[in-house]
Design an enzyme around this catalytic site. Structure first.
Site, PDB file in Angstrom:
ATOM      1  N   GLY A   1       0.643  -1.101  -0.128  1.00 34.39           N
ATOM      2  CA  GLY A   1       0.014  -0.252  -0.136  1.00 34.39           C
ATOM      3  C   GLY A   1       0.668   1.305   0.138  1.00 34.39           C
ATOM      4  O   GLY A   1       1.757   0.883   0.180  1.00 34.39           O
TER       5      GLY A   1
ATOM      6  N   ARG B   1       4.033   5.798   1.696  1.00 32.64           N
ATOM      7  CA  ARG B   1       4.861   7.332   2.267  1.00 32.64           C
ATOM      8  C   ARG B   1       3.924   8.524   1.001  1.00 32.64           C
ATOM      9  O   ARG B   1       4.561   9.336   0.632  1.00 32.64           O
ATOM     10  CB  ARG B   1       6.008   7.345   1.992  1.00 32.64           C
ATOM     11  CG  ARG B   1       7.131   6.919   0.821  1.00 32.64           C
ATOM     12  CD  ARG B   1       7.825   6.796   0.866  1.00 32.64           C
ATOM     13  NE  ARG B   1       8.747   5.860   0.276  1.00 32.64           N
ATOM     14  CZ  ARG B   1      10.115   6.374   0.403  1.00 32.64           C
ATOM     15  NH1 ARG B   1      10.889   7.348   0.558  1.00 32.64           N
ATOM     16  NH2 ARG B   1      10.859   5.778  -1.057  1.00 32.64           N
TER      17      ARG B   1
ATOM     18  N   GLY C   1       7.438   7.567   6.754  1.00 31.63           N
ATOM     19  CA  GLY C   1       5.929   7.896   5.582  1.00 31.63           C
ATOM     20  C   GLY C   1       7.501   8.759   5.200  1.00 31.63           C
ATOM     21  O   GLY C   1       6.304  10.064   4.444  1.00 31.63           O
TER      22      GLY C   1
ATOM     23  N   ARG D   1      -1.849  -0.415 -10.341  1.00 35.79           N
ATOM     24  CA  ARG D   1      -0.841  -0.774  -9.984  1.00 35.79           C
ATOM     25  C   ARG D   1      -1.072  -2.609 -10.470  1.00 35.79           C
ATOM     26  O   ARG D   1      -2.477  -2.481 -10.197  1.00 35.79           O
ATOM     27  CB  ARG D   1       0.469  -1.028  -9.284  1.00 35.79           C
ATOM     28  CG  ARG D   1       0.026  -1.771  -8.271  1.00 35.79           C
ATOM     29  CD  ARG D   1       0.677  -0.380  -6.918  1.00 35.79           C
ATOM     30  NE  ARG D   1       0.423   1.168  -7.285  1.00 35.79           N
ATOM     31  CZ  ARG D   1       1.654   2.184  -7.285  1.00 35.79           C
ATOM     32  NH1 ARG D   1       2.627   1.214  -6.880  1.00 35.79           N
ATOM     33  NH2 ARG D   1       1.139   3.208  -7.137  1.00 35.79           N
TER      34      ARG D   1
ATOM     35  N   ASP E   1       3.934  -4.705  -8.021  1.00 34.16           N
ATOM     36  CA  ASP E   1       2.935  -2.907  -7.302  1.00 34.16           C
ATOM     37  C   ASP E   1       4.079  -2.119  -7.502  1.00 34.16           C
ATOM     38  O   ASP E   1       3.465  -0.912  -7.137  1.00 34.16           O
ATOM     39  CB  ASP E   1       3.848  -3.395  -5.332  1.00 34.16           C
ATOM     40  CG  ASP E   1       4.867  -3.854  -4.768  1.00 34.16           C
ATOM     41  OD1 ASP E   1       5.637  -4.454  -5.088  1.00 34.16           O
ATOM     42  OD2 ASP E   1       5.542  -2.249  -4.932  1.00 34.16           O
ATOM     43  N   ASN E   2       4.776  -2.017  -8.245  1.00 35.62           N
ATOM     44  CA  ASN E   2       5.399  -1.190  -9.434  1.00 35.62           C
ATOM     45  C   ASN E   2       5.264  -1.310 -10.701  1.00 35.62           C
ATOM     46  O   ASN E   2       6.525  -0.446 -11.226  1.00 35.62           O
ATOM     47  CB  ASN E   2       6.756  -1.110  -8.646  1.00 35.62           C
ATOM     48  CG  ASN E   2       7.277  -1.221  -7.587  1.00 35.62           C
ATOM     49  OD1 ASN E   2       6.602  -0.257  -6.702  1.00 35.62           O
ATOM     50  ND2 ASN E   2       8.634  -1.088  -6.974  1.00 35.62           N
TER      51      ASN E   2
END
Length: 499
Positions: A98, A101, A136, A193, A262-263
């Site tokens: 998730g 940041r 973050g 994504r 996730d990228n």
């Protein structure tokens, strides 16, 4: 939303925010406010990116702009949120991830972007429920790198998220050492994504999986709604876009460095800049990410990893597509799409206007020459444009890049023979090759010089480097030093996942 007219410009306080992602059920995100930072200041901003949303560049110096994109002032209409997703990291299922940041402000009109709206996201805006062990925050170093590379790839014609600005703060941030904090504003039609779909698949929540797929299809692929199986058609289109994107990376020597699922953007954009790099001394096995101990994301591995990631997306969409056979069929175009795109790009890089049966051998021999001699990738192809069919003496600047001169001469003889087969003209070929072979790319050492100055609050080098990178194919003789071989000290630079 009403987009501005051709000559209209928004002020920061008149940008019209909505948040389409916030219309999804609450399980998809957490609403929260950015965490303010003390005494923010502008580090850099992109006029080209601002034009995509009709924002007046004069706003860059205003307090309203700086406070808004520091996360200190939330604009009217914004619904800030952090999205949940999961993913495979270095090939291993990592579970829930998730926006750890990043906080999404919302959508604004994108009249010049090719999409109706662009989402604006603050990276480094504070803790979220998905921060895990992170703080973050983002640091100045990595924010500058992302800003410059986002805009550099866009100028190269490669699909990418964009970077509007970087705002700095003297807030200390701990990485390997204490560093200066920063917030980067990223722009994209969507930040959904591959891992956004994997999240719901591995939780066995088909309803949410379908909601997300319908949202993406209706918003970004509406033409697929009338196909016999929209979810299979969606997978095919994402597969094709991903294959073409990675072919474009390979053709300019760009290495992403951390191609986790996730990228990976569902629009086929370059997303999530971290330990990226541009190939210098050519080595197909080069690993630009110091954290990648196994070389999973090396230059030569990128095409295969792109396909692996598409298969991971296919697995996640299987419950919607229906059958394994239909899912496999939807993934089938990857190899052909990649090879066709790369073949077209390499022919253009070599200045070949026609295709002949033996071209593959000529291309393979060129890359073998680059590999054996660790030739600078960008300089080789740029200087190749100046080769003359009947004047080998003109080869010297190019020949000087290759240690094994006889090997170069042998390849150049074959190349000349191939050019003669299509009656190539030196002058027109050089123009065409210079339009596709950049003279300027974001070499790590150039970014490092800009970063070191910025750490002393001298942002002039970022601005200058951005101007150079915005016109990568132009000669720019006044900036010749930016196109030279990297200095010896640059060989010691390393970037990792913390970058």
């Amino acid at each position: 939303m009403n987009a501005p007219g051709p000559s209209a410009s928004y002020r920061t306080d008149t940008l019209t925010f909505e948040n389409s992602f916030a219309q999804l059920p609450p399980a998809f995100y957490t609403r929260l406010m950015p965490t303010p930072v003390p005494s923010p200041y502008l580090v850099c901003a992109s006029t080209d990116a601002a034009q995509l949303i009709g924002l007046d560049p004069a706003e860059f110096t205003t307090d309203d702009f700086i406070q808004t994109f520091a996360g200190n002032r939330v604009p009217s209409g914004s619904i800030p949120l952090a999205a949940v997703y999961s993913g495979h990291q270095f090939g291993v299922w990592a579970g829930q991830l998730g926006d750890g940041r990043a906080i999404l402000l919302g959508d604004v009109p994108g009249p010049a972007s090719g999409y109706p709206t662009l989402e604006l996201q603050l990276k480094g805006a504070g803790l979220t429920p998905y921060s895990r062990m992170g703080d973050g925050r983002a640091v100045l170093r990595s924010s500058i790198r992302e800003f410059l590379c986002s805009e550099a790839l866009a100028a190269l014609g490669i699909p990418t998220t964009r970077a509007l600005c970087v705002v700095g703060t003297d807030l200390p941030v701990m990485r390997e050492t204490v560093e200066t904090g920063a917030i980067a504003t990223r722009m994209s039609p969507t930040f959904v994504r591959f891992g956004s779909f994997e999240h719901w698949y591995y939780k066995d929540r088909k309803e949410e999986l379908k909601i997300l797929a319908d949202y993406v299809i209706d918003r970004f692929y509406p033409e697929l709604r009338d196909t016999p199986n929209p979810y299979a058609a969606f997978l095919t289109e994402v597969t094709r876009r991903t294959a073409r994107l990675i072919a474009q990376w390979q053709a300019v020597g760009f290495m992403h460095g951390v191609m986790n699922t996730d990228n990976m953007s569902i629009l086929g954009l370059t997303i999530d800049y971290g330990p990226f790099g541009f190939m210098e001394a050519f080595d197909a096995g080069h690993i630009c990410n110091h954290s990648d101990q196994q070389g999973r994301y090396s230059y030569r591995m990128q095409p295969g990893i792109g396909q692996w990631n598409c298969f991971a997306l296919g697995q996640a969409l299987l419950p919607l597509i229906g059958t394994v056979e239909d899912t496999q069929a939807a993934l089938e175009p990857y190899k052909a799409e990649y090879q066709t795109k790369l073949d077209d790009l390499l022919h253009a890089k070599l200045g070949l206007q026609t295709k002949m049966p033996e071209d593959g051998k000529l291309v393979d021999a060129a890359f073998a020459l680059l590999q054996a001699n660790h030739v600078d990738f960008t300089l080789f192809f740029r200087r190749l444009g100046s080769l003359k069919i009947d004047d080998a003496a003109a080869d010297e600047p190019l020949r000087d890049l290759v240690l094994d001169r006889p090997a170069f001469d042998a390849w150049a003889a074959d190349y000349r023979a191939r050019l003669k087969q299509e009656n190539s003209d030196d002058s027109s070929r050089k123009i065409a090759m210079n339009a596709v072979n950049p003279k300027f790319v974001l070499r790590n050492y150039l970014a490092q010089i800009a970063i070191e100055k910025a750490q002393d609050k001298d942002f002039s080098e970022i601005k200058k480097l951005l101007r150079v990178l915005e016109k990568p194919f132009d000669e720019q003789p006044e900036h010749e030093s930016y196109a030279q071989l990297p200095p010896d000290w640059a060989s010691h630079l390393e970037v990792s996942c913390s970058s």
